[in-house]
Design a protein around this motif. Structure first.
Motif, PDB file in Angstrom:
ATOM      1  N   THR A   1     -61.600  -2.497  -8.379  1.00 49.84           N
ATOM      2  CA  THR A   1     -60.370  -1.701  -8.335  1.00 49.84           C
ATOM      3  C   THR A   1     -59.787  -1.458  -9.725  1.00 49.84           C
ATOM      4  OG1 THR A   1     -59.012  -3.674  -8.001  1.00 49.84           O
ATOM      5  CG2 THR A   1     -59.764  -2.494  -6.019  1.00 49.84           C
TER       6      THR A   1
ATOM      7  N   THR B   1     -49.803  -0.740  -8.690  1.00 47.23           N
ATOM      8  CA  THR B   1     -50.788   0.170  -8.098  1.00 47.23           C
ATOM      9  C   THR B   1     -51.059  -0.222  -6.650  1.00 47.23           C
ATOM     10  OG1 THR B   1     -52.617  -1.215  -8.818  1.00 47.23           O
ATOM     11  CG2 THR B   1     -51.921   0.582 -10.302  1.00 47.23           C
ATOM     12  N   LYS B   2     -50.559  -1.367  -6.231  1.00 47.71           N
ATOM     13  CA  LYS B   2     -50.771  -1.912  -4.883  1.00 47.71           C
ATOM     14  C   LYS B   2     -52.251  -2.185  -4.612  1.00 47.71           C
ATOM     15  CE  LYS B   2     -46.408  -1.175  -3.681  1.00 47.71           C
ATOM     16  NZ  LYS B   2     -45.472  -1.985  -4.321  1.00 47.71           N
ATOM     17  N   LEU B   3     -53.021  -2.348  -5.671  1.00 45.19           N
ATOM     18  CA  LEU B   3     -54.443  -2.651  -5.536  1.00 45.19           C
ATOM     19  C   LEU B   3     -54.662  -4.135  -5.805  1.00 45.19           C
ATOM     20  CD1 LEU B   3     -55.886   0.379  -7.539  1.00 45.19           C
ATOM     21  CD2 LEU B   3     -55.861   0.089  -5.062  1.00 45.19           C
TER      22      LEU B   3
ATOM     23  N   ILE C   1     -57.588   7.090  -3.648  1.00 44.79           N
ATOM     24  CA  ILE C   1     -57.526   5.651  -3.406  1.00 44.79           C
ATOM     25  C   ILE C   1     -57.607   5.321  -1.923  1.00 44.79           C
ATOM     26  CG2 ILE C   1     -56.033   3.607  -3.598  1.00 44.79           C
ATOM     27  CD1 ILE C   1     -55.040   4.861  -6.279  1.00 44.79           C
ATOM     28  N   THR C   2     -56.851   6.050  -1.092  1.00 47.62           N
ATOM     29  CA  THR C   2     -56.772   5.696   0.331  1.00 47.62           C
ATOM     30  C   THR C   2     -57.676   6.539   1.223  1.00 47.62           C
ATOM     31  OG1 THR C   2     -54.982   7.238   0.855  1.00 47.62           O
ATOM     32  CG2 THR C   2     -54.353   5.040   0.038  1.00 47.62           C
TER      33      THR C   2
ATOM     34  N   HIS D   1     -53.418   9.372  -4.448  1.00 43.94           N
ATOM     35  CA  HIS D   1     -53.299   8.775  -3.120  1.00 43.94           C
ATOM     36  C   HIS D   1     -54.542   9.082  -2.286  1.00 43.94           C
ATOM     37  CE1 HIS D   1     -51.860   8.459   1.072  1.00 43.94           C
ATOM     38  NE2 HIS D   1     -51.099   7.483   0.594  1.00 43.94           N
ATOM     39  N   ARG D   2     -54.990  10.335  -2.342  1.00 46.89           N
ATOM     40  CA  ARG D   2     -56.187  10.760  -1.608  1.00 46.89           C
ATOM     41  C   ARG D   2     -57.421  10.006  -2.121  1.00 46.89           C
ATOM     42  NH1 ARG D   2     -55.259  15.757  -1.919  1.00 46.89           N
ATOM     43  NH2 ARG D   2     -56.149  16.049  -3.965  1.00 46.89           N
TER      44      ARG D   2
ATOM     45  N   GLN E   1     -59.855   2.194 -10.569  1.00 50.40           N
ATOM     46  CA  GLN E   1     -58.834   2.927  -9.817  1.00 50.40           C
ATOM     47  C   GLN E   1     -57.448   2.696 -10.420  1.00 50.40           C
ATOM     48  OE1 GLN E   1     -59.404   1.371  -5.881  1.00 50.40           O
ATOM     49  NE2 GLN E   1     -60.666   3.115  -5.238  1.00 50.40           N
TER      50      GLN E   1
ATOM     51  N   THR F   1     -56.761   9.309   2.453  1.00 56.18           N
ATOM     52  CA  THR F   1     -55.887  10.084   3.332  1.00 56.18           C
ATOM     53  C   THR F   1     -54.975  10.965   2.491  1.00 56.18           C
ATOM     54  OG1 THR F   1     -54.165   8.373   3.376  1.00 56.18           O
ATOM     55  CG2 THR F   1     -55.861   8.276   5.095  1.00 56.18           C
TER      56      THR F   1
END
Length: 171
Positions: free
Chosen positions: A17, A9-11, A52-53, A49-50, A20, A55
């Motif tokens: 987290t 998840t790159k978290l 979590i980040t 993606h929106r 998430q 963007t």
């Protein structure tokens, strides 16, 4: 297909987290169980993606990205090169027809092979090869920008049929 797959998840491993990460895992599991179409999976990933980040995940239709690509090439290319890119992209969009309004990720290697075969019936092999190189540049740029997940021109080759016939195929 029943095969177990692990994805990061790159978290970071912080308590905040975990929720998430669970949301990411739930979305992947749901997509797998329901055998959703690739477009729906991409929409799910874009939403995650929106969330979590904060963007947007980059995306574009073929026609939208052609405009972006050609706009960028105006500042990088000679007039003759830009004219060639314009002609190639116009040919590609015309060949796609209504599909030019589809997401860039919907263009498959088989579509590009069919386009290659189409242009080989109309122009010399060298010109067709140059048009394929222009498409490679187009799709490579989209891949580098994260617009597409896979580069569909990576295995596309130019046919050597018709070389003895002046380079044209099908005439």
């Amino acid at each position: 297909n029943g095969k177990r797959v692990n994805r990061s998840t790159k978290l970071s491993a912080k308590a905040g987290t975990r929720r998430q990460a669970q949301k990411v895992a739930d979305a992947f599991e749901s997509a797998s169980k329901n055998l959703r179409a690739a477009r729906h999976v991409r929409e799910t990933i874009a939403e995650l993606h929106r969330d979590i980040t904060g963007t947007e995940l980059p995306s574009a239709t073929v026609a939208e990205y052609v405009d972006q690509f050609l706009g960028r090439k105006r500042g990088e290319s000679s007039k003759a090169t830009l004219r060639f890119y314009n002609t190639t992209m116009k040919d590609f969009l015309e060949w796609l027809g209504d599909r030019a309004g589809e997401d860039m990720n919907n263009i498959r290697p088989t579509d590009l092979a069919a386009f290659r075969n189409h242009i080989l019936t109309r122009v010399a092999e060298t010109t067709a090869g140059n048009k394929i190189k222009a498409l490679r540049s187009f799709f490579s740029a989209a891949h580098k920008e994260g617009i597409i997940l896979e580069e569909p021109t990576i295995s596309l080759k130019i046919s050597r049929k018709g070389k003895k016939e002046g380079g044209k195929v099908g005439k």
